[in-house]
Scaffold this active site. Structure first.
Site, PDB file in Angstrom:
ATOM      1  N   ASP A 268       0.850  -0.902  -0.559  1.00  0.00           N
ATOM      2  CA  ASP A 268       0.195   0.570  -0.191  1.00  0.00           C
ATOM      3  C   ASP A 268       0.904   1.442   0.222  1.00  0.00           C
ATOM      4  O   ASP A 268       2.283   0.901   0.358  1.00  0.00           O
ATOM      5  CB  ASP A 268      -0.846   0.491   1.222  1.00  0.00           C
TER       6      ASP A 268
ATOM      7  N   TYR B  10       3.540   4.760   0.510  1.00  0.00           N
ATOM      8  CA  TYR B  10       3.797   5.483   2.012  1.00  0.00           C
ATOM      9  C   TYR B  10       2.878   6.187   2.557  1.00  0.00           C
ATOM     10  O   TYR B  10       1.817   7.069   1.724  1.00  0.00           O
ATOM     11  CB  TYR B  10       4.978   6.218   1.043  1.00  0.00           C
TER      12      TYR B  10
ATOM     13  N   PHE C 203       6.820   2.376  -3.924  1.00  0.00           N
ATOM     14  CA  PHE C 203       8.296   2.255  -3.680  1.00  0.00           C
ATOM     15  C   PHE C 203       8.551   3.555  -3.957  1.00  0.00           C
ATOM     16  O   PHE C 203       9.707   4.120  -4.053  1.00  0.00           O
ATOM     17  CB  PHE C 203       9.553   0.997  -4.347  1.00  0.00           C
TER      18      PHE C 203
ATOM     19  N   HIS D 191      10.726  -9.542   0.636  1.00  0.00           N
ATOM     20  CA  HIS D 191      11.135  -7.569   0.508  1.00  0.00           C
ATOM     21  C   HIS D 191      12.038  -6.884   1.083  1.00  0.00           C
ATOM     22  O   HIS D 191      12.971  -7.208   1.839  1.00  0.00           O
ATOM     23  CB  HIS D 191       9.937  -7.468   2.021  1.00  0.00           C
TER      24      HIS D 191
END
Length: 222
Positions: free
Chosen positions: A64, A66, A77, A186
């Site tokens: 989801d 930031y 990202f 991740h």
């Protein structure tokens, strides 16, 4: 929210008519009216705006957006220029440097990737300020699953980069043998040392694209 108006519209048009989406749209609209929501409403569909379906070569799946001020702008990202580079992206840049020798950029805006055919898609497209995962389960997952299914159905090679377990859960939807699926932990500081570092996704992606006669991605962020 700025409407999708490129070839994604045809691929996702049926979703806009479904009851879940009408409920999702009403919920998100109300959230924008009463709370601080990220990204800005006009940026929610930026991943689709910047990377039309027919141009997608690579898909990077995030979770989801930031949730701190000024960060999210609709690409997973990525943050706007002038915003401090988040820790996960610091690690992505480090792996990019180790993989392809790219210089580590001074900003975190990944628009250059999106414009070359890298779909930077979060599975949830909005979030309340300072509340991670606060819009999980309100309907975005069904919408972005439809986008993933549309990508899976494309009759050309596409690379799917799945970092972390939530993204990797989408692999079961990807059954087209033309595509390449790259999985790794991740890039967050909590998990990057468990196999994200050294996974070399950028080099593997470009090797696959070139093997299929597709122009590789210039991953260097200027």
């Amino acid at each position: 929210m700025a409407a999708i108006n490129n070839d994604w519209l045809e691929a996702l048009n049926d979703e806009f008519k479904k009851p879940y989406y009408k409920k999702l749209f009403a919920t998100v609209n109300q959230e924008y009216k009463t709370r601080l929501i990220f990204p800005p409403a006009d940026d929610v569909f930026n991943a689709f705006h910047l990377t039309p379906l027919h141009k997608v070569k690579v898909v990077i799946l995030g979770q989801d957006p930031y949730h701190n001020n000024g960060q999210a702008h609709g690409l997973c990202f990525s943050v706007k220029k002038g915003v401090e580079i988040p820790p996960s992206l610091v690690n992505i840049y480090q792996e990019l440097h180790d993989d392809l020798g790219c210089a580590i950029p001074e900003h975190g805006c990944l628009t250059k990737w999106a414009e070359q055919g890298v779909l930077m898609l979060n599975t949830v497209l909005t979030v309340r300020a300072h509340q991670a995962n606060s819009h999980r389960g309100i309907g975005w997952e069904e919408f972005t699953d439809a986008a993933i299914m549309a990508l899976n159905g494309q009759d050309r090679p596409i690379v799917f980069i799945l970092w972390g377990s939530p993204a990797q859960q989408k692999a079961k939807m990807l059954n087209n043998p033309k595509h390449l699926i790259l999985k790794a932990p991740h890039p967050s500081p909590l998990s990057a040392f468990r196999g994200f570092f050294g996974s070399r996704p950028f080099g593997k992606t470009n090797a696959f694209l070139e093997a299929h006669g597709i122009e590789p991605i210039d991953w260097q962020i200027d």
